[in-house]
Design a protein around this motif. Sequence first.
Motif, PDB file in Angstrom:
ATOM      1  N   GLN A 267      93.384  23.784  -9.404  1.00  0.00           N
ATOM      2  CA  GLN A 267      92.127  23.528  -8.461  1.00  0.00           C
ATOM      3  C   GLN A 267      92.237  22.471  -7.707  1.00  0.00           C
ATOM      4  O   GLN A 267      92.101  22.613  -6.389  1.00  0.00           O
ATOM      5  N   ALA A 268      92.633  21.322  -8.101  1.00  0.00           N
ATOM      6  CA  ALA A 268      92.656  20.013  -7.687  1.00  0.00           C
ATOM      7  C   ALA A 268      93.705  20.046  -6.594  1.00  0.00           C
ATOM      8  O   ALA A 268      93.776  19.563  -5.501  1.00  0.00           O
ATOM      9  N   SER A 269      95.019  20.467  -6.981  1.00  0.00           N
ATOM     10  CA  SER A 269      96.337  20.496  -6.216  1.00  0.00           C
ATOM     11  C   SER A 269      96.140  21.335  -4.918  1.00  0.00           C
ATOM     12  O   SER A 269      96.404  20.970  -3.837  1.00  0.00           O
ATOM     13  N   LEU A 270      95.427  22.453  -5.235  1.00  0.00           N
ATOM     14  CA  LEU A 270      95.372  23.413  -4.169  1.00  0.00           C
ATOM     15  C   LEU A 270      94.183  22.890  -3.190  1.00  0.00           C
ATOM     16  O   LEU A 270      94.359  22.951  -1.980  1.00  0.00           O
ATOM     17  N   ALA A 271      93.346  22.101  -3.474  1.00  0.00           N
ATOM     18  CA  ALA A 271      92.395  21.756  -2.729  1.00  0.00           C
ATOM     19  C   ALA A 271      93.008  20.422  -1.809  1.00  0.00           C
ATOM     20  O   ALA A 271      92.808  20.381  -0.810  1.00  0.00           O
ATOM     21  N   ALA A 272      93.977  19.787  -2.342  1.00  0.00           N
ATOM     22  CA  ALA A 272      94.470  18.633  -1.747  1.00  0.00           C
ATOM     23  C   ALA A 272      95.330  19.122  -0.680  1.00  0.00           C
ATOM     24  O   ALA A 272      95.634  18.357   0.272  1.00  0.00           O
ATOM     25  N   ALA A 273      95.994  20.172  -1.019  1.00  0.00           N
ATOM     26  CA  ALA A 273      96.762  20.707  -0.042  1.00  0.00           C
ATOM     27  C   ALA A 273      95.941  21.729   1.117  1.00  0.00           C
ATOM     28  O   ALA A 273      96.896  22.539   2.009  1.00  0.00           O
ATOM     29  N   ASP A 274      94.709  21.526   1.149  1.00  0.00           N
ATOM     30  CA  ASP A 274      93.907  22.494   1.967  1.00  0.00           C
ATOM     31  C   ASP A 274      94.321  24.089   1.906  1.00  0.00           C
ATOM     32  O   ASP A 274      94.262  24.938   2.712  1.00  0.00           O
ATOM     33  N   ILE A 275      94.010  24.460   0.596  1.00  0.00           N
ATOM     34  CA  ILE A 275      94.582  25.777   0.302  1.00  0.00           C
ATOM     35  C   ILE A 275      93.310  26.195  -0.703  1.00  0.00           C
ATOM     36  O   ILE A 275      92.982  25.556  -1.398  1.00  0.00           O
ATOM     37  N   GLN A 276      92.876  27.300  -0.235  1.00  0.00           N
ATOM     38  CA  GLN A 276      91.406  27.896  -0.994  1.00  0.00           C
ATOM     39  C   GLN A 276      91.867  28.459  -2.265  1.00  0.00           C
ATOM     40  O   GLN A 276      92.805  29.401  -2.165  1.00  0.00           O
ATOM     41  N   ALA A 277      91.250  27.889  -3.349  1.00  0.00           N
ATOM     42  CA  ALA A 277      91.790  28.505  -4.654  1.00  0.00           C
ATOM     43  C   ALA A 277      90.796  29.509  -5.245  1.00  0.00           C
ATOM     44  O   ALA A 277      89.469  29.466  -5.093  1.00  0.00           O
ATOM     45  N   HIS A 278      91.232  30.687  -5.754  1.00  0.00           N
ATOM     46  CA  HIS A 278      90.495  31.649  -6.483  1.00  0.00           C
ATOM     47  C   HIS A 278      91.062  31.651  -7.845  1.00  0.00           C
ATOM     48  O   HIS A 278      92.087  32.385  -8.110  1.00  0.00           O
ATOM     49  N   LEU A 279      90.290  30.921  -8.687  1.00  0.00           N
ATOM     50  CA  LEU A 279      90.862  30.832 -10.194  1.00  0.00           C
ATOM     51  C   LEU A 279      89.706  31.459 -10.901  1.00  0.00           C
ATOM     52  O   LEU A 279      88.515  31.173 -10.720  1.00  0.00           O
ATOM     53  N   PRO A 280      90.166  31.740 -11.988  1.00  0.00           N
ATOM     54  CA  PRO A 280      89.202  32.149 -13.143  1.00  0.00           C
ATOM     55  C   PRO A 280      88.668  30.798 -13.922  1.00  0.00           C
ATOM     56  O   PRO A 280      89.423  29.688 -13.647  1.00  0.00           O
ATOM     57  N   ARG A 281      87.616  30.762 -14.587  1.00  0.00           N
ATOM     58  CA  ARG A 281      86.992  29.591 -15.217  1.00  0.00           C
ATOM     59  C   ARG A 281      87.798  29.007 -16.148  1.00  0.00           C
ATOM     60  O   ARG A 281      88.001  27.889 -16.197  1.00  0.00           O
ATOM     61  N   ASN A 282      88.636  29.813 -17.140  1.00  0.00           N
ATOM     62  CA  ASN A 282      89.269  29.413 -18.093  1.00  0.00           C
ATOM     63  C   ASN A 282      90.553  30.576 -18.483  1.00  0.00           C
ATOM     64  O   ASN A 282      90.278  31.495 -17.951  1.00  0.00           O
ATOM     65  N   GLY A 283      91.147  30.125 -19.248  1.00  0.00           N
ATOM     66  CA  GLY A 283      92.153  30.997 -19.860  1.00  0.00           C
ATOM     67  C   GLY A 283      91.744  31.302 -21.481  1.00  0.00           C
ATOM     68  O   GLY A 283      92.811  31.536 -22.131  1.00  0.00           O
ATOM     69  N   GLU A 284      90.499  31.274 -21.661  1.00  0.00           N
ATOM     70  CA  GLU A 284      90.311  31.793 -23.096  1.00  0.00           C
ATOM     71  C   GLU A 284      90.731  33.159 -23.589  1.00  0.00           C
ATOM     72  O   GLU A 284      90.857  33.860 -24.739  1.00  0.00           O
ATOM     73  N   ASP A 285      90.780  34.244 -22.580  1.00  0.00           N
ATOM     74  CA  ASP A 285      91.131  35.496 -22.734  1.00  0.00           C
ATOM     75  C   ASP A 285      92.432  35.844 -22.959  1.00  0.00           C
ATOM     76  O   ASP A 285      92.863  36.745 -23.739  1.00  0.00           O
ATOM     77  N   VAL A 286      93.376  34.735 -22.810  1.00  0.00           N
ATOM     78  CA  VAL A 286      94.884  34.893 -22.929  1.00  0.00           C
ATOM     79  C   VAL A 286      95.054  34.894 -24.458  1.00  0.00           C
ATOM     80  O   VAL A 286      94.489  34.154 -25.085  1.00  0.00           O
ATOM     81  N   GLU A 287      96.197  35.596 -24.876  1.00  0.00           N
ATOM     82  CA  GLU A 287      96.362  35.647 -26.139  1.00  0.00           C
ATOM     83  C   GLU A 287      97.010  34.252 -26.705  1.00  0.00           C
ATOM     84  O   GLU A 287      97.759  33.807 -25.737  1.00  0.00           O
ATOM     85  N   PRO A 288      96.627  33.600 -27.822  1.00  0.00           N
ATOM     86  CA  PRO A 288      97.002  32.251 -28.401  1.00  0.00           C
ATOM     87  C   PRO A 288      98.536  32.111 -27.945  1.00  0.00           C
ATOM     88  O   PRO A 288      98.737  31.089 -27.318  1.00  0.00           O
ATOM     89  N   ASP A 289      99.461  33.067 -28.440  1.00  0.00           N
ATOM     90  CA  ASP A 289     100.697  32.820 -28.388  1.00  0.00           C
ATOM     91  C   ASP A 289     101.284  32.832 -26.961  1.00  0.00           C
ATOM     92  O   ASP A 289     102.472  32.617 -26.658  1.00  0.00           O
ATOM     93  N   LEU A 290     100.507  33.238 -25.917  1.00  0.00           N
ATOM     94  CA  LEU A 290     101.137  33.142 -24.449  1.00  0.00           C
ATOM     95  C   LEU A 290     100.651  32.025 -23.803  1.00  0.00           C
ATOM     96  O   LEU A 290     100.940  32.266 -22.512  1.00  0.00           O
ATOM     97  N   ARG A 291      99.552  31.288 -24.214  1.00  0.00           N
ATOM     98  CA  ARG A 291      98.824  30.287 -23.482  1.00  0.00           C
ATOM     99  C   ARG A 291      99.723  29.247 -23.080  1.00  0.00           C
ATOM    100  O   ARG A 291      99.578  28.876 -21.722  1.00  0.00           O
ATOM    101  N   GLU A 292     100.558  28.864 -23.601  1.00  0.00           N
ATOM    102  CA  GLU A 292     101.663  27.847 -23.202  1.00  0.00           C
ATOM    103  C   GLU A 292     102.548  28.316 -22.174  1.00  0.00           C
ATOM    104  O   GLU A 292     102.613  27.485 -21.111  1.00  0.00           O
ATOM    105  N   LEU A 293     103.047  29.536 -22.219  1.00  0.00           N
ATOM    106  CA  LEU A 293     104.100  30.098 -21.420  1.00  0.00           C
ATOM    107  C   LEU A 293     103.058  30.193 -20.138  1.00  0.00           C
ATOM    108  O   LEU A 293     103.560  29.918 -18.897  1.00  0.00           O
ATOM    109  N   PHE A 294     101.857  30.706 -20.173  1.00  0.00           N
ATOM    110  CA  PHE A 294     101.208  30.827 -18.943  1.00  0.00           C
ATOM    111  C   PHE A 294     100.662  29.766 -18.229  1.00  0.00           C
ATOM    112  O   PHE A 294     100.782  29.530 -16.791  1.00  0.00           O
ATOM    113  N   GLY A 295     100.736  28.668 -18.996  1.00  0.00           N
ATOM    114  CA  GLY A 295     100.383  27.090 -18.483  1.00  0.00           C
ATOM    115  C   GLY A 295     101.368  26.978 -17.715  1.00  0.00           C
ATOM    116  O   GLY A 295     101.508  26.485 -16.743  1.00  0.00           O
ATOM    117  N   TRP A 296     102.597  26.887 -18.268  1.00  0.00           N
ATOM    118  CA  TRP A 296     103.762  26.607 -17.487  1.00  0.00           C
ATOM    119  C   TRP A 296     104.210  27.459 -16.404  1.00  0.00           C
ATOM    120  O   TRP A 296     104.602  26.867 -15.250  1.00  0.00           O
TER     121      TRP A 296
END
Length: 390
Positions: A267-296
């Motif tokens: 969110q902060a990085s896109l805002a600094a680049a003047d790009i409108q960010a459309h992001l979910p609030r959090n990643g709690e719905d993601v399966e636990p074993d995939l959260r690290e991969l999705f973060g990368w």
Amino acid sequence: MFSNELAGVRPIGWRERLTHPSAFRWYPGAAIGLLYQISVLVAVWSSPWSLLHRLLATALLAAIYVGFLVLAPVLWWADERARLLGLAGYFLLTLPLFPLLGPVASWTWVYVACVAGMVVSRTSLTFAIIGLLALIQLVVFAVAGTFADSWYIALVTLSMGVMMAAFARQIDALRRLRNAQGEIARLAVVEERARFSRDMHDVLGHSLTVVTVKSELARRLVPTDPARAAEEIADIERLSRSALADLRAAVAGYREMSLSTELAAAQASLAAADIQAHLPRNGEDVEPDLRELFGWVLREGVTNVIRHSRSRNCWVTVGPDRLEIEDDGRGPLAGTEAAPAPAGAASSRAVRTAGSGLAGLTARAAQAGAQLAVVPGPRGGTLLSVRRTA
């Protein structure tokens, strides 16, 4: 004991075989096995035979003893045909003893059985040879009329041969285990290097991109809005410190990726680049074993949007087993290689960048049982997606 390249060493000449460390580990045990032959030599020289008879018997026995000492090390590096021929030659060497010593000469076949156990690689063939030697001994004793007094010699031949065969296979298994451990250690080093390379790219690539964008923004704001420029410079300092901490953690191997943290950073990085960010609030719905991969993937995907897309908007969608990053810019399509799109993709043409970032993400996804795809997005930009495949 059975490989043509014993203990990972290339095939060598017979002199080198006799002085190899493996040979020196064989000699003491073989010499101990020959100690009781002193009584045989004493019996030969205490007999009423002629001097020539005793000399011939001693010479043949000495040749058999030397053969027992050196034949196994010489044959360990030979192919199976050479081993069998060497073993047959050793057996034939014992036959001239029979006219001199009589049926008692079959004692020497104990050594033939031991050598067979040490050098013949196929277990079934080894036991067949040892069993055949014991059977021939029984036949010799039956023909000579000494079966009742000498049958136990065949039992000794059989038991000693089987024992040496088991010993040789144990040594061979240990050697293979050590080789496997060495290969595992080598592969672990290769994997650690690949992990470190991916982490360095993912940590520094994202952080330096954001620092560059914020530095350009601060430079533009200095003449018009010094207070905002100071805030951006403070952010640059914070990002630099954070990148340094991430770098140290990655080097130590303890760095953990948080999808929720990456969403906030995106969110902060896109805002600094003047790009409108459309992001979910959090990643709690993601399966636990995939959260690290999705973060990368999120970190690399947002970095590519900022660097290459020239877009005005960026959409991030997350689900239990999928993550999608889409922009409305031109996308990193130039200089890419086309490949068939995965099922359900928005376009029939997928693209793979040649950069090391997506290559590293592809490797991470494969390790997690997921698949990474980069395709043209429906909004005219690029769609980066990752989803579980199994």
